[in-house]
Motif scaffolding. Structure first.
Motif, short mmCIF file in Angstrom:
data_model
loop_
_atom_site.label_atom_id
_atom_site.label_comp_id
_atom_site.label_asym_id
_atom_site.label_seq_id
_atom_site.Cartn_x
_atom_site.Cartn_y
_atom_site.Cartn_z
N LEU A 11 1.20 -0.98 0.17
CA LEU A 11 -0.29 -0.16 -0.11
C LEU A 11 1.10 1.12 0.13
N ASP A 12 1.72 1.27 1.34
CA ASP A 12 2.16 2.41 1.43
C ASP A 12 3.43 2.68 0.12
N GLY A 13 3.38 4.11 -1.03
CA GLY A 13 4.29 4.12 -1.22
C GLY A 13 4.54 3.45 -2.70
N THR A 14 2.91 2.61 -2.84
CA THR A 14 2.60 1.28 -3.90
C THR A 14 1.55 2.34 -4.31
N THR A 222 11.81 -5.12 1.94
CA THR A 222 10.44 -6.18 2.43
C THR A 222 10.18 -6.56 0.63
N ASP A 223 8.94 -5.59 0.66
CA ASP A 223 8.08 -5.87 -0.44
C ASP A 223 8.03 -7.07 -1.92
N ILE A 224 9.94 -7.05 -2.18
CA ILE A 224 10.21 -7.57 -3.04
C ILE A 224 10.90 -8.87 -2.16
MG LIG Z 1 5.64 0.74 0.36
#
Ligand SMILES: [Mg+2]
Length: 259
Positions: A11-14, A222-224
């Protein structure tokens, strides 16, 4: 680009930065849904309940359901219960307190309004998340006493920073993890991304193979990393934390370029 059975979005940043939607994000989510595939929203931010995320996304014209929203707060609560922990001291915001209570956990240091205080009585563990208003030396001290007594410290996530509007970054809950680990000498169990369990459990519930999933996010660490650890394909966006693209990483400028 190939099509996937599930698209999991950070969410945040995406999809948004602070309260500003990333241009084109609502249209992309709609286009993906029109293909009849699954969508997940996977956030390390424990500051809101899943219902609040559904409302926030709706305010940006992004449709979502409770089941599609996966938060690190709920993951922390699930982990605590798996460990046989029933009562916790929270360093966090009302959204985390309400999330843990919804799961049946007893939060020893918060009243009906969900605001945390310094009562440590009976806590079997500390759960920490983002804590923007209540964080103080006294709250850190109280949490330290619980961690030193119980040796149980669960952190929703360890993001050191998070992006808000106009390229500004704020201290993330990882800064709180660093402080509490430093003074207690106890390492936190971090349940949020990059740990893959949040994503893996959500895909299991949907009966979707991680190999048919694309994890989209703005952070490599984190995400990747979470997507790769879960066995999913990954796509980095440059609307948040990451500005440089490591060799071999699929990357688009923004989610709007995804479809
Ligand atoms: Mg983010």
């Amino acid at each position: 680009m190939r099509f996937y059975s599930c698209y999991a979005f950070d969410l945040d940043g995406t999809l948004y930065r602070g309260s500003q939607v990333v241009p084109g994000a609502p249209e992309v989510i709609r286009a993906i849904r029109e293909r009849g595939v699954s969508v997940l929203f996977v956030t390390n931010n424990s500051g809101m309940t899943r219902a609040e995320y559904v409302r926030k996304l709706a305010s940006m014209a992004i449709e979502s359901t409770l089941d599609e929203v996966i938060t690190s707060g709920a993951a922390a609560g699930n982990y605590a219960q798996k460990e046989g922990i029933q009562s916790v001291f929270v360093v966090g915001e009302p959204g985390l307190v309400f999330t843990l209570r919804e799961l049946g956990l007893d939060v020893v240091n918060a009243g009906p309004d969900g605001r945390v205080n310094l009562d440590t009585g009976g806590a079997q563990a500390v759960i920490s998340g983002i804590c923007r208003e209540a964080f103080s030396y006294d709250l850190l001290d109280a949490a330290m006493q619980v961690v030193m007594r119980t040796k149980q410290y669960i952190a929703c996530n360890a993001d050191l920073t998070y992006p808000v509007e106009d390229g500004v970054f704020r201290p993330g809950s990882g800064a709180i993890v660093a402080a509490l680990e430093a003074c207690s000498g106890v390492r936190a169990t971090v349940v949020g991304k990059p740990a893959p369990d949040m994503l893996i459990n959500a895909l299991k519930a949907l009966e979707i193979d991680p190999k048919d999933t694309l994890m989209v996010g703005d952070r490599m660490d984190t995400d990747i990393a979470c997507g790769k650890a879960a066995g999913a394909d990954t796509c980095l966006v440059l609307t948040g934390v990451s500005q440089a693209v490591p060799a071999g990483q699929w990357c688009v400028d923004s989610v709007k370029d995804l479809v």
